[in-house]
Design an enzyme around this catalytic site. Structure first.
Site, short mmCIF file in Angstrom:
data_model
loop_
_atom_site.label_atom_id
_atom_site.label_comp_id
_atom_site.label_asym_id
_atom_site.label_seq_id
_atom_site.Cartn_x
_atom_site.Cartn_y
_atom_site.Cartn_z
N GLU A 317 1.31 -1.40 -0.05
CA GLU A 317 -0.19 -0.08 0.44
C GLU A 317 0.88 1.48 -0.34
OE1 GLU A 317 -4.34 -1.23 2.09
OE2 GLU A 317 -2.72 -1.22 3.38
N CYS A 410 -11.13 -0.96 7.61
CA CYS A 410 -11.08 0.72 7.95
C CYS A 410 -12.07 1.67 6.68
CB CYS A 410 -9.47 0.66 7.62
SG CYS A 410 -8.68 0.11 6.20
#
Length: 650
Positions: A317, A410
């Site tokens: 990420e 999330c």
């Protein structure tokens, strides 16, 4: 029966500056009454947020809290040690939603359904907390109470940060302190354990995922306890000293004060920078401020996608290298867009500069809003700028298809909390007057000043402002942000009209200073002609391409609007004009852009798809095609299929 709220709730939002803060601007009150963002927030309020408890129940998050409290039997549910944060982010979203409801005044008043759910879940959280203040269901249930032995991956402090932010939001929204008490006990526990060498504390360490730092600053602002601010400063400055192995991924390769570019996990970097900006604001630390300004500039000039999205790599990420901005493999995590808005808002408060509002606007309308479906029920974790013809989707969290929930969930509650508290990111005030950063239909207020706005932005560029309240016989400035993308504008104030050639614009701010009276009007007209945008020549992925934009919106093509062939064969004709067509029947009502293009005529290359450069066998233009572009935020709401933002022009 649930108690009525104990005090009149505060109208302050996620950021409330301390009394000694060295900020140029302070957050101002705002209300969103109608229009584009009102619609999105209504979907959030009536669909997304109410679904939260059921989704958290089905995913096991609430079950884990009951297990930790000894109120249930079974096994821990979830794949990660940080699933508690999904509960805390939902609680924060619900708190900002409650702030828009009137307090329950009489003791006999029945609480709203949302208020009851909030109280129920807060009770679960409080019951799960251990006597010394520690709280993390993964480590309490799976690791047998083992604490702080895996700071790189365990995310105990990350979870604590989201708990603190939820508690501060709940206290500000309702005046009640039950969750704030839980958060303070956890913060006090952390303060008793973590500290620099020589402090006598047990652990000199940092969390692999920054978050607790900016939460501790806000806890200081809420309580006045200086030790929370000092603890935040300790954590920020210990990043980059090898405590987690020296990896860029978790912001441990180089101290932030020395960094020259953003790197590693995008969300972690942005949360850390938001905290550094908070610290610079509260302490006047010039070195931290210089680092934040330096890194924001490096990020926007070399590592930001056209949509405001951030993150080039699915693997880790990660931000990637300068100008490494792929399209189909763009990560652009929704949480990174949210973190970008949070950081840029803090930079706007600290410096007063309009460019931070420019990036917030671009990110809100594009990189952020694409993360939630129009119906508020499905989500994107990653936000690519292209989905190729024949794409095989892997499913899961990194899917290019909208998903009901994620294993690592999330993003959805993060979207909920930003939309629920969006009014707190729209305007500021200072001793000179009121500054409007984002344009909505509603009301802005700073101290004795109140201005009402009416607009159909972003579909139309007219913003009509009427002064409702103003101090008598006092000179003050109404400051309007002129967006970076805007090339032509006009503003009328009484009998005076300005345009871009003679308006008093100061680094993005149009400042109108005068002694105002109730009823005075200002009309701002921003030119919204559609435009073609080219990328930096160092971005290999978009060389020879153009993107379509109008106002703050980035546009894209979807396969559903172009039957008869794939999107990868389409070529935009940049010499032909772009036409604007409003479609109230499409995607909840959008303005589309119609462009001219052709479908490539590609000769059969046999079994080997490469040929000598410059030969006559290169692809040629085929049939003419009308291209229909929709706002990027609205893609993937009709059917799965190809999509692209950047269009080849030859």
């Amino acid at each position: 029966m649930p108690r009525a709220r104990s005090t009149q709730p505060s109208r302050t939002g996620p950021v409330r500056l301390g009394p000694e803060a060295r900020a140029v601007l302070r957050p101002a009150a705002a209300e969103v009454a109608d229009g584009f963002w009102h619609t999105r927030r209504q979907v959030n309020a009536h669909t997304s947020v109410p679904q939260g408890p059921g989704l958290l129940e089905s995913a096991g998050n609430l079950h884990n809290l009951r297990l930790a409290a000894g109120a249930a039997e079974g096994e821990f549910e979830g794949a990660y040690p940080f699933v508690d944060t999904d509960v805390y982010k939902w609680l924060e979203a619900a708190a900002w939603q409650l702030a828009q409801q009137p307090p329950a005044e009489p003791q006999s008043a029945s609480p709203s359904e949302l208020e009851s759910e909030v109280e129920r879940i807060i009770s679960l959280v409080a019951a799960a907390q251990q006597p010394d203040g520690y709280l993390n269901t993964w480590f309490q249930l799976v690791k047998g109470g083992e604490r702080y032995q895996d700071l790189r991956w365990g995310h105990e402090l990350y979870c604590a940060g989201h708990l603190i932010q939820a508690a501060v939001a709940h206290h500000r929204a309702t005046g009640r302190g039950e969750l704030l008490d839980v958060a303070r006990r956890f913060a006090d526990h952390i303060d008793s354990v973590f500290g620099p060498p020589g402090s006598g504390k047990e652990i000199d360490g940092i969390d692999g995922h920054p978050e607790v730092e900016t939460a501790l600053v806000e806890l200081y602002r809420e309580t006045g306890e200086r030790r929370y601010l000092d603890l935040a400063g300790y954590f920020v400055d210990r990043h980059g000293h090898g405590l987690l192995g020296g990896e860029a991924y978790c912001q441990d390769r180089v101290p932030l004060r020395e960094a020259t570019n953003v790197e590693g996990h995008a969300v972690r970097q942005l949360y850390l920078l938001a905290a550094a900006t908070d610290l610079a604001t509260e302490t006047g630390d010039g070195e931290l401020r210089a680092a934040a300004e330096r890194l924001w500039h490096a990020m926007t000039t070399t590592k930001t996608h056209l949509t405001g999205g951030l993150g080039a790599h699915h693997d880790w990420e990660d931000f990637g290298d300068p100008y490494e901005l792929p399209n189909e493999r763009a990560y652009c995590e929704t949480c990174a867009a949210i973190a970008s808005v949070q950081w840029s808002w803090r930079m706007a408060l600290l410096t007063g500069e309009a460019r931070y509002g420019d990036l917030i606007e671009r990110t809100l309308f594009n990189g952020f809003l694409a993360g939630v479906s129009l119906d508020g029920e499905r989500w994107l974790y990653v936000n690519p700028l292209q989905v190729r013809d024949g794409h095989t989707d892997p499913g899961g969290d990194q899917s290019a298809r909208r998903t009901r929930w994620f294993r690592c969930a999330c993003c959805p509650p993060n979207v909920m909390r930003l939309l629920a508290g969006l009014e707190h990111y729209l305007a500021t005030g200072d001793d000179d007057g009121l500054q409007i950063h984002q344009y909505v239909t509603g009301r802005y207020g700073a101290g004795p000043i109140a201005v009402r706005a009416e607009t159909d932005y972003p579909w139309h560029g007219t913003v009509a402002l009427t002064v409702e309240d103003t101090p008598a016989d006092r000179l003050w400035s109404l400051s309007l942000r002129i967006p970076q993308w805007c090339r032509e504008f006009r503003v009328r104030c009484g009998e005076v009209t300005y345009d871009q050639t003679d308006a008093p614009v100061d680094e993005g701010w149009l400042r109108i200073e005068r002694t105002w009276a109730p009823g005075d009007q200002v009309v701002l007209e921003l030119g919204l002609e559609p435009r073609l945008t080219a990328g930096d020549p160092r971005v290999d992925a978009v060389r020879g391409c153009a993107a379509i934009e109008r106002g703050p919106l980035v546009y894209c093509l979807e396969q559903v609007d172009h039957p008869g062939g794939g999107l990868d064969d389409l070529v935009l004709d940049p010499s032909r004009p772009l036409a604007v067509k409003h479609r109230p029947d499409l995607l909840g009502g959008v303005t589309t852009i119609v462009a001219a293009g052709r479908r490539r005529d590609i000769p059969d290359a046999g079994w080997w798809p490469y040929r000598p450069a410059g030969t006559d066998e290169a692809p040629t233009d085929g049939e003419s095609v009308e291209l229909t572009a929709i706002p990027y935020y609205a893609w993937a709401n009709r059917q799965d299929g190809a999509m692209r933002v950047w269009l080849p022009t030859s």
